[in-house]
Design a protein around this motif. Structure first.
Motif, mmCIF file in Angstrom:
data_model
loop_
_atom_site.group_PDB
_atom_site.id
_atom_site.type_symbol
_atom_site.label_atom_id
_atom_site.label_comp_id
_atom_site.label_asym_id
_atom_site.label_seq_id
_atom_site.Cartn_x
_atom_site.Cartn_y
_atom_site.Cartn_z
ATOM 1 N N ARG A 206 0.862 -1.175 0.000
ATOM 2 C CA ARG A 206 0.000 0.000 0.000
ATOM 3 C C ARG A 206 0.895 1.221 0.000
ATOM 4 N NH1 ARG A 206 -4.415 -1.970 4.592
ATOM 5 N NH2 ARG A 206 -5.414 -3.583 3.282
ATOM 6 N N ALA A 207 0.904 1.951 -1.106
ATOM 7 C CA ALA A 207 1.885 3.025 -1.289
ATOM 8 C C ALA A 207 1.232 4.266 -1.871
ATOM 9 C CB ALA A 207 3.005 2.549 -2.212
ATOM 10 N N ARG A 208 1.892 5.382 -1.648
ATOM 11 C CA ARG A 208 1.425 6.647 -2.202
ATOM 12 C C ARG A 208 1.787 6.729 -3.684
ATOM 13 N NH1 ARG A 208 3.932 11.185 1.415
ATOM 14 N NH2 ARG A 208 5.412 9.580 2.074
ATOM 15 N N ARG A 209 0.830 7.144 -4.492
ATOM 16 C CA ARG A 209 1.103 7.252 -5.935
ATOM 17 C C ARG A 209 2.079 8.390 -6.220
ATOM 18 N NH1 ARG A 209 -0.904 5.395 -10.957
ATOM 19 N NH2 ARG A 209 0.667 6.143 -12.419
ATOM 20 N N GLU A 210 2.001 9.455 -5.415
ATOM 21 C CA GLU A 210 2.934 10.567 -5.554
ATOM 22 C C GLU A 210 3.707 10.734 -4.259
ATOM 23 O OE1 GLU A 210 0.798 14.027 -6.813
ATOM 24 O OE2 GLU A 210 0.931 13.452 -8.930
ATOM 25 N N LEU A 211 5.004 10.923 -4.381
ATOM 26 C CA LEU A 211 5.878 11.004 -3.220
ATOM 27 C C LEU A 211 6.828 12.178 -3.364
ATOM 28 C CD1 LEU A 211 7.118 9.595 -0.632
ATOM 29 C CD2 LEU A 211 8.699 8.475 -2.234
ATOM 30 N N ARG A 212 6.889 13.023 -2.324
ATOM 31 C CA ARG A 212 7.871 14.113 -2.334
ATOM 32 C C ARG A 212 9.169 13.603 -1.744
ATOM 33 N NH1 ARG A 212 8.467 19.285 -3.210
ATOM 34 N NH2 ARG A 212 6.255 19.518 -3.760
ATOM 35 N N PHE A 213 10.224 13.699 -2.534
ATOM 36 C CA PHE A 213 11.544 13.216 -2.124
ATOM 37 C C PHE A 213 12.594 13.990 -2.888
ATOM 38 C CE2 PHE A 213 15.127 10.210 -2.388
ATOM 39 C CZ PHE A 213 15.305 9.936 -1.049
ATOM 40 N N ASP A 214 13.685 14.317 -2.208
ATOM 41 C CA ASP A 214 14.770 15.078 -2.838
ATOM 42 C C ASP A 214 14.261 16.409 -3.391
ATOM 43 O OD1 ASP A 214 17.439 15.464 -3.678
ATOM 44 O OD2 ASP A 214 16.952 14.767 -5.699
ATOM 45 N N GLY A 215 13.296 17.018 -2.684
ATOM 46 C CA GLY A 215 12.808 18.336 -3.076
ATOM 47 C C GLY A 215 11.885 18.359 -4.267
ATOM 48 N N GLN A 216 11.430 17.203 -4.739
ATOM 49 C CA GLN A 216 10.536 17.199 -5.886
ATOM 50 C C GLN A 216 9.564 16.027 -5.779
ATOM 51 O OE1 GLN A 216 12.675 16.106 -9.624
ATOM 52 N NE2 GLN A 216 14.473 16.048 -8.303
ATOM 53 N N MET A 217 8.513 16.084 -6.587
ATOM 54 C CA MET A 217 7.516 15.021 -6.584
ATOM 55 C C MET A 217 7.962 13.896 -7.516
ATOM 56 S SD MET A 217 5.326 16.039 -4.399
ATOM 57 C CE MET A 217 4.093 14.764 -4.654
ATOM 58 N N HIS A 218 7.740 12.653 -7.071
ATOM 59 C CA HIS A 218 8.073 11.472 -7.861
ATOM 60 C C HIS A 218 6.819 10.644 -8.088
ATOM 61 C CE1 HIS A 218 12.555 11.743 -7.542
ATOM 62 N NE2 HIS A 218 12.229 12.465 -6.471
ATOM 63 N N ASP A 219 6.715 10.065 -9.279
ATOM 64 C CA ASP A 219 5.618 9.170 -9.602
ATOM 65 C C ASP A 219 5.926 7.798 -9.013
ATOM 66 O OD1 ASP A 219 3.655 7.578 -10.671
ATOM 67 O OD2 ASP A 219 4.007 8.150 -12.758
ATOM 68 N N GLY A 220 5.090 7.360 -8.066
ATOM 69 C CA GLY A 220 5.329 6.083 -7.417
ATOM 70 C C GLY A 220 5.370 4.913 -8.380
ATOM 71 N N ALA A 221 4.643 5.016 -9.504
ATOM 72 C CA ALA A 221 4.615 3.912 -10.469
ATOM 73 C C ALA A 221 5.999 3.646 -11.046
ATOM 74 C CB ALA A 221 3.616 4.219 -11.585
ATOM 75 N N LEU A 222 6.812 4.688 -11.168
ATOM 76 C CA LEU A 222 8.157 4.500 -11.719
ATOM 77 C C LEU A 222 9.051 3.742 -10.753
ATOM 78 C CD1 LEU A 222 8.734 8.002 -13.361
ATOM 79 C CD2 LEU A 222 7.922 5.882 -14.442
ATOM 80 N N LEU A 223 8.769 3.869 -9.456
ATOM 81 C CA LEU A 223 9.578 3.164 -8.468
ATOM 82 C C LEU A 223 9.372 1.658 -8.530
ATOM 83 C CD1 LEU A 223 9.079 5.496 -5.367
ATOM 84 C CD2 LEU A 223 10.979 5.504 -7.001
ATOM 85 N N LEU A 224 8.260 1.234 -9.105
ATOM 86 C CA LEU A 224 7.979 -0.202 -9.182
ATOM 87 C C LEU A 224 8.945 -0.942 -10.093
ATOM 88 C CD1 LEU A 224 4.073 -0.129 -9.416
ATOM 89 C CD2 LEU A 224 5.491 -0.417 -7.378
ATOM 90 N N ASN A 225 9.672 -0.199 -10.920
ATOM 91 C CA ASN A 225 10.645 -0.826 -11.823
ATOM 92 C C ASN A 225 11.999 -1.044 -11.180
ATOM 93 O OD1 ASN A 225 8.939 -1.000 -14.134
ATOM 94 N ND2 ASN A 225 9.220 1.196 -14.468
ATOM 95 N N GLU A 226 12.191 -0.570 -9.940
ATOM 96 C CA GLU A 226 13.492 -0.723 -9.300
ATOM 97 C C GLU A 226 13.781 -2.210 -9.045
ATOM 98 O OE1 GLU A 226 15.851 1.435 -8.694
ATOM 99 O OE2 GLU A 226 14.704 3.121 -9.496
ATOM 100 N N PRO A 227 15.035 -2.634 -9.302
ATOM 101 C CA PRO A 227 15.377 -4.052 -9.124
ATOM 102 C C PRO A 227 15.774 -4.382 -7.696
ATOM 103 C CG PRO A 227 17.236 -2.873 -10.046
ATOM 104 C CD PRO A 227 16.123 -1.864 -9.924
ATOM 105 N N GLU A 228 15.456 -5.598 -7.271
ATOM 106 C CA GLU A 228 15.938 -6.108 -5.994
ATOM 107 C C GLU A 228 17.451 -6.265 -6.118
ATOM 108 O OE1 GLU A 228 16.723 -8.343 -2.502
ATOM 109 O OE2 GLU A 228 17.197 -9.010 -4.520
ATOM 110 N N THR A 229 18.191 -5.820 -5.107
ATOM 111 C CA THR A 229 19.633 -5.644 -5.281
ATOM 112 C C THR A 229 20.415 -6.949 -5.382
ATOM 113 O OG1 THR A 229 19.855 -5.396 -2.876
ATOM 114 C CG2 THR A 229 19.650 -3.380 -4.179
ATOM 115 N N SER A 230 19.884 -8.056 -4.873
ATOM 116 C CA SER A 230 20.656 -9.297 -4.914
ATOM 117 C C SER A 230 20.158 -10.306 -5.933
ATOM 118 C CB SER A 230 20.660 -9.957 -3.529
ATOM 119 O OG SER A 230 19.345 -10.288 -3.139
ATOM 120 N N THR A 231 18.966 -10.089 -6.498
ATOM 121 C CA THR A 231 18.411 -11.053 -7.451
ATOM 122 C C THR A 231 17.989 -10.434 -8.774
ATOM 123 O OG1 THR A 231 16.126 -10.791 -6.701
ATOM 124 C CG2 THR A 231 17.486 -12.388 -5.510
ATOM 125 N N GLY A 232 17.806 -9.099 -8.816
ATOM 126 C CA GLY A 232 17.373 -8.447 -10.040
ATOM 127 C C GLY A 232 15.871 -8.447 -10.258
#
Length: 244
Positions: A206-232
């Motif tokens: 359960r996550a926010r669709r928009e997130l303020r981070f590093d002084g700007q707004m980020h689209d939460g949907a883009l974060l879903l593409n981040e890879p798990e660091t040990s398996t990809g």
């Protein structure tokens, strides 16, 4: 992803068998890949975190709850500065109190410490291989480790870690999910709560669709593409997402 783990090291410790193995992932046409490492003691898979790979950004989790920490003598870069050569790399392994007593953890520590030279040789010499393109090409990679960095007698405070650059997504044992900067120690630390993981098959994020981070707004949907660091694996493949 290859399904078979390949041996790195096996020790017959007085308290039971310790096994380290790995399997390749992220194979490419240049003949390279990366390795997912797995550690088992007495048949129990141990959670592993390579803290020094993230400067000092994860250090608060290493110290969380003031657990008993057993350092195994690797020459680790704990400065949090830009990466330089000449330092060792190793995973920190967690032994949960529900499965291991303090005496059992100390017994494993003594065993690993006693066989430290043999472990280093195994981690540095082992090649993890796989075949691609219908078996016509073989990939090879090292373990990226010089041994085991530490044992911690505690449950791992981080259950999943995603990210490929300056940004990390940290899933805590209690379910809280943070977006955390992954920068050298001379930069200010920044962290923001993104959401929460709930039980389910698969688990629910359960996550926010928009997130303020590093002084700007980020689209939460883009974060879903981040890879798990040990398996990809991608974050979107590990959770069912409910936007808040």
């Amino acid at each position: 992803m290859a399904s078979d783990f390949q041996p790195i090291a096996r020790l017959d410790c007085p308290g039971g068998e310790f096994i380290a193995d790995a399997r390749p992932w992220g194979e490419n046409e240049a003949g390279g890949s990366r390795a997912e490492l797995r550690y088992r003691y007495r048949g129990v898979v141990l959670a592993a975190i390579r803290y020094e790979a993230y400067y000092k950004n994860l250090e608060p989790w290493l110290r969380q709850g003031s657990p008993r920490i057993y350092n195994l003598g690797l020459n680790l870069d704990t400065s949090g500065a830009s990466k330089t050569s000449g330092y060792d790399q190793g995973d920190t392994l967690y032994l949960p109190p529900s499965a291991f007593s303090q005496a059992e953890v100390e017994g494993l520590f003594d065993c690993l410490h006693r066989h430290q030279a043999a472990l280093r040789d195994s981690f540095e010499r082992t090649e993890i291989t796989s075949s691609t393109l219908l078996g016509l090409m073989k990939t090879r990679t090292g373990t990226g480790r010089n041994g085991v960095a530490r044992l911690v007698h505690a449950d791992a405070p981080i259950t999943a870690l995603y990210g490929s650059g300056w940004l990390l997504i940290v899933v805590e044992r209690g379910g809280r999910v943070l977006v955390h900067a992954n920068l050298t120690a001379n930069n200010p630390t920044e962290s923001a709560v993104w959401g929460e993981v709930m039980p389910g098959k698969p688990p629910v994020l359960r996550a926010r669709r928009e997130l303020r981070f590093d002084g700007q707004m980020h689209d939460g949907a883009l974060l879903l593409n981040e890879p798990e660091t040990s398996t990809g694996r991608r974050l979107r493949n590990d959770f069912r997402v409910e936007w808040q």
